[in-house]
Design a protein around this motif. Structure first.
Motif, PDB file in Angstrom:
ATOM      1  N   LEU A  44      -8.137 -32.625   0.449  1.00  0.00           N
ATOM      2  CA  LEU A  44      -7.417 -31.986  -0.694  1.00  0.00           C
ATOM      3  C   LEU A  44      -8.202 -32.496  -2.059  1.00  0.00           C
ATOM      4  O   LEU A  44      -8.318 -31.460  -2.911  1.00  0.00           O
ATOM      5  N   ASP A  45      -8.716 -33.616  -2.039  1.00  0.00           N
ATOM      6  CA  ASP A  45      -9.436 -33.864  -3.212  1.00  0.00           C
ATOM      7  C   ASP A  45     -10.781 -33.000  -3.252  1.00  0.00           C
ATOM      8  O   ASP A  45     -11.073 -32.403  -4.411  1.00  0.00           O
ATOM      9  N   ILE A  46     -11.322 -32.700  -2.087  1.00  0.00           N
ATOM     10  CA  ILE A  46     -12.690 -31.765  -2.400  1.00  0.00           C
ATOM     11  C   ILE A  46     -12.219 -30.286  -2.739  1.00  0.00           C
ATOM     12  O   ILE A  46     -12.838 -29.614  -3.667  1.00  0.00           O
ATOM     13  N   LEU A  47     -10.958 -29.853  -2.140  1.00  0.00           N
ATOM     14  CA  LEU A  47     -10.518 -28.590  -2.495  1.00  0.00           C
ATOM     15  C   LEU A  47     -10.029 -28.686  -4.221  1.00  0.00           C
ATOM     16  O   LEU A  47     -10.503 -27.518  -4.766  1.00  0.00           O
ATOM     17  N   LYS A  48      -9.463 -29.546  -4.687  1.00  0.00           N
ATOM     18  CA  LYS A  48      -9.117 -29.555  -6.059  1.00  0.00           C
ATOM     19  C   LYS A  48     -10.422 -29.552  -6.940  1.00  0.00           C
ATOM     20  O   LYS A  48     -10.405 -29.014  -8.148  1.00  0.00           O
ATOM     21  N   LYS A  49     -11.376 -30.243  -6.492  1.00  0.00           N
ATOM     22  CA  LYS A  49     -12.630 -30.376  -7.096  1.00  0.00           C
ATOM     23  C   LYS A  49     -13.451 -28.888  -7.181  1.00  0.00           C
ATOM     24  O   LYS A  49     -13.858 -28.350  -8.333  1.00  0.00           O
ATOM     25  N   ARG A  50     -13.248 -28.390  -6.198  1.00  0.00           N
ATOM     26  CA  ARG A  50     -13.718 -26.856  -6.097  1.00  0.00           C
ATOM     27  C   ARG A  50     -13.132 -26.023  -7.039  1.00  0.00           C
ATOM     28  O   ARG A  50     -13.775 -25.193  -7.774  1.00  0.00           O
ATOM     29  N   PHE A  51     -11.923 -26.296  -7.118  1.00  0.00           N
ATOM     30  CA  PHE A  51     -10.957 -25.401  -7.811  1.00  0.00           C
ATOM     31  C   PHE A  51     -11.183 -25.451  -9.410  1.00  0.00           C
ATOM     32  O   PHE A  51     -11.573 -24.477 -10.129  1.00  0.00           O
ATOM     33  N   ALA A  52     -11.416 -26.925  -9.679  1.00  0.00           N
ATOM     34  CA  ALA A  52     -11.620 -27.098 -11.071  1.00  0.00           C
ATOM     35  C   ALA A  52     -13.121 -26.609 -11.553  1.00  0.00           C
ATOM     36  O   ALA A  52     -13.091 -26.286 -12.617  1.00  0.00           O
ATOM     37  N   LYS A  53     -13.928 -26.614 -10.705  1.00  0.00           N
ATOM     38  CA  LYS A  53     -15.376 -26.079 -11.016  1.00  0.00           C
ATOM     39  C   LYS A  53     -15.414 -24.674 -10.973  1.00  0.00           C
ATOM     40  O   LYS A  53     -16.346 -24.117 -11.642  1.00  0.00           O
ATOM     41  N   GLY A  54     -14.364 -23.970 -10.438  1.00  0.00           N
ATOM     42  CA  GLY A  54     -14.351 -22.484 -10.523  1.00  0.00           C
ATOM     43  C   GLY A  54     -15.006 -21.841  -9.416  1.00  0.00           C
ATOM     44  O   GLY A  54     -15.156 -20.642  -9.304  1.00  0.00           O
ATOM     45  N   GLU A  55     -15.129 -22.570  -8.387  1.00  0.00           N
ATOM     46  CA  GLU A  55     -15.720 -22.332  -7.216  1.00  0.00           C
ATOM     47  C   GLU A  55     -14.904 -21.130  -6.427  1.00  0.00           C
ATOM     48  O   GLU A  55     -15.423 -20.459  -5.601  1.00  0.00           O
ATOM     49  N   ILE A  56     -13.694 -21.669  -6.339  1.00  0.00           N
ATOM     50  CA  ILE A  56     -12.576 -20.735  -5.770  1.00  0.00           C
ATOM     51  C   ILE A  56     -11.613 -20.304  -6.530  1.00  0.00           C
ATOM     52  O   ILE A  56     -11.338 -20.942  -7.600  1.00  0.00           O
ATOM     53  N   SER A  57     -11.028 -19.291  -6.426  1.00  0.00           N
ATOM     54  CA  SER A  57      -9.865 -18.666  -7.079  1.00  0.00           C
ATOM     55  C   SER A  57      -8.431 -19.472  -7.003  1.00  0.00           C
ATOM     56  O   SER A  57      -8.307 -20.176  -5.908  1.00  0.00           O
ATOM     57  N   LYS A  58      -7.511 -19.129  -7.631  1.00  0.00           N
ATOM     58  CA  LYS A  58      -6.211 -19.762  -7.584  1.00  0.00           C
ATOM     59  C   LYS A  58      -5.694 -19.433  -5.994  1.00  0.00           C
ATOM     60  O   LYS A  58      -4.876 -20.407  -5.574  1.00  0.00           O
ATOM     61  N   GLU A  59      -5.659 -18.140  -5.705  1.00  0.00           N
ATOM     62  CA  GLU A  59      -5.112 -17.663  -4.582  1.00  0.00           C
ATOM     63  C   GLU A  59      -5.719 -18.421  -3.445  1.00  0.00           C
ATOM     64  O   GLU A  59      -5.341 -18.848  -2.256  1.00  0.00           O
ATOM     65  N   GLU A  60      -7.258 -18.525  -3.339  1.00  0.00           N
ATOM     66  CA  GLU A  60      -7.947 -19.425  -2.232  1.00  0.00           C
ATOM     67  C   GLU A  60      -7.574 -20.772  -2.319  1.00  0.00           C
ATOM     68  O   GLU A  60      -7.284 -21.386  -0.891  1.00  0.00           O
ATOM     69  N   PHE A  61      -7.304 -21.327  -3.535  1.00  0.00           N
ATOM     70  CA  PHE A  61      -6.658 -22.701  -3.517  1.00  0.00           C
ATOM     71  C   PHE A  61      -5.471 -22.767  -2.987  1.00  0.00           C
ATOM     72  O   PHE A  61      -5.202 -23.670  -2.164  1.00  0.00           O
ATOM     73  N   GLU A  62      -4.537 -21.939  -3.475  1.00  0.00           N
ATOM     74  CA  GLU A  62      -3.104 -22.186  -2.907  1.00  0.00           C
ATOM     75  C   GLU A  62      -3.178 -21.782  -1.391  1.00  0.00           C
ATOM     76  O   GLU A  62      -2.353 -22.657  -0.572  1.00  0.00           O
ATOM     77  N   GLU A  63      -3.797 -21.055  -0.697  1.00  0.00           N
ATOM     78  CA  GLU A  63      -3.811 -20.717   0.617  1.00  0.00           C
ATOM     79  C   GLU A  63      -4.664 -21.847   1.366  1.00  0.00           C
ATOM     80  O   GLU A  63      -3.924 -22.523   2.295  1.00  0.00           O
ATOM     81  N   SER A  64      -5.546 -22.303   0.719  1.00  0.00           N
ATOM     82  CA  SER A  64      -6.157 -23.546   1.480  1.00  0.00           C
ATOM     83  C   SER A  64      -5.382 -24.878   1.530  1.00  0.00           C
ATOM     84  O   SER A  64      -5.191 -25.528   2.513  1.00  0.00           O
ATOM     85  N   LYS A  65      -4.639 -25.110   0.297  1.00  0.00           N
ATOM     86  CA  LYS A  65      -3.775 -25.963   0.044  1.00  0.00           C
ATOM     87  C   LYS A  65      -2.579 -25.915   1.072  1.00  0.00           C
ATOM     88  O   LYS A  65      -2.310 -26.828   1.924  1.00  0.00           O
ATOM     89  N   LYS A  66      -1.988 -24.787   1.525  1.00  0.00           N
ATOM     90  CA  LYS A  66      -1.094 -24.694   2.394  1.00  0.00           C
ATOM     91  C   LYS A  66      -1.385 -25.113   3.846  1.00  0.00           C
ATOM     92  O   LYS A  66      -0.889 -25.781   4.796  1.00  0.00           O
ATOM     93  N   ILE A  67      -2.580 -24.510   3.930  1.00  0.00           N
ATOM     94  CA  ILE A  67      -3.317 -25.024   5.454  1.00  0.00           C
ATOM     95  C   ILE A  67      -3.453 -26.457   5.751  1.00  0.00           C
ATOM     96  O   ILE A  67      -3.132 -26.886   6.603  1.00  0.00           O
ATOM     97  N   LEU A  68      -4.139 -27.006   4.531  1.00  0.00           N
ATOM     98  CA  LEU A  68      -4.120 -28.281   4.619  1.00  0.00           C
ATOM     99  C   LEU A  68      -2.712 -29.095   4.727  1.00  0.00           C
ATOM    100  O   LEU A  68      -2.656 -30.208   5.614  1.00  0.00           O
TER     101      LEU A  68
END
Length: 72
Positions: A44-68
């Motif tokens: 989840l920390d890695i996912l948050k960093k990727r989102f903060a850097k702009g590597e993934i969109s909000k939709e991708e972040f939310e979907e990945s967060k649900k999966i995790l």
């Protein structure tokens, strides 16, 4: 140092052994010494960093967060 029949005393040998152990320790001890380890990042920390850097969109972040979160 004192010479005994052309040889150094036992202390000379002890210092060589100490230096050799020290040199071997420096080169062969793993770099990940326990007190130097940094905290392992959770997925989840890695996912948050990727989102903060702009590597993934909000939709991708939310979907990945649900999966995790569903894996817990």
């Amino acid at each position: 140092m004192h010479f005994y029949d052309g040889h150094f005393g036992g202390m000379h040998l002890i210092w060589w052994i100490i230096w050799m152990v020290f040199i071997v320790w420096i080169f062969f001890v793993p770099a990940d010494i326990p007190y130097q380890k940094s905290k392992k990042e959770s997925p989840l920390d890695i996912l948050k960093k990727r989102f903060a850097k702009g590597e993934i969109s909000k939709e991708e972040f939310e979907e990945s967060k649900k999966i995790l979160n569903s894996d817990n």
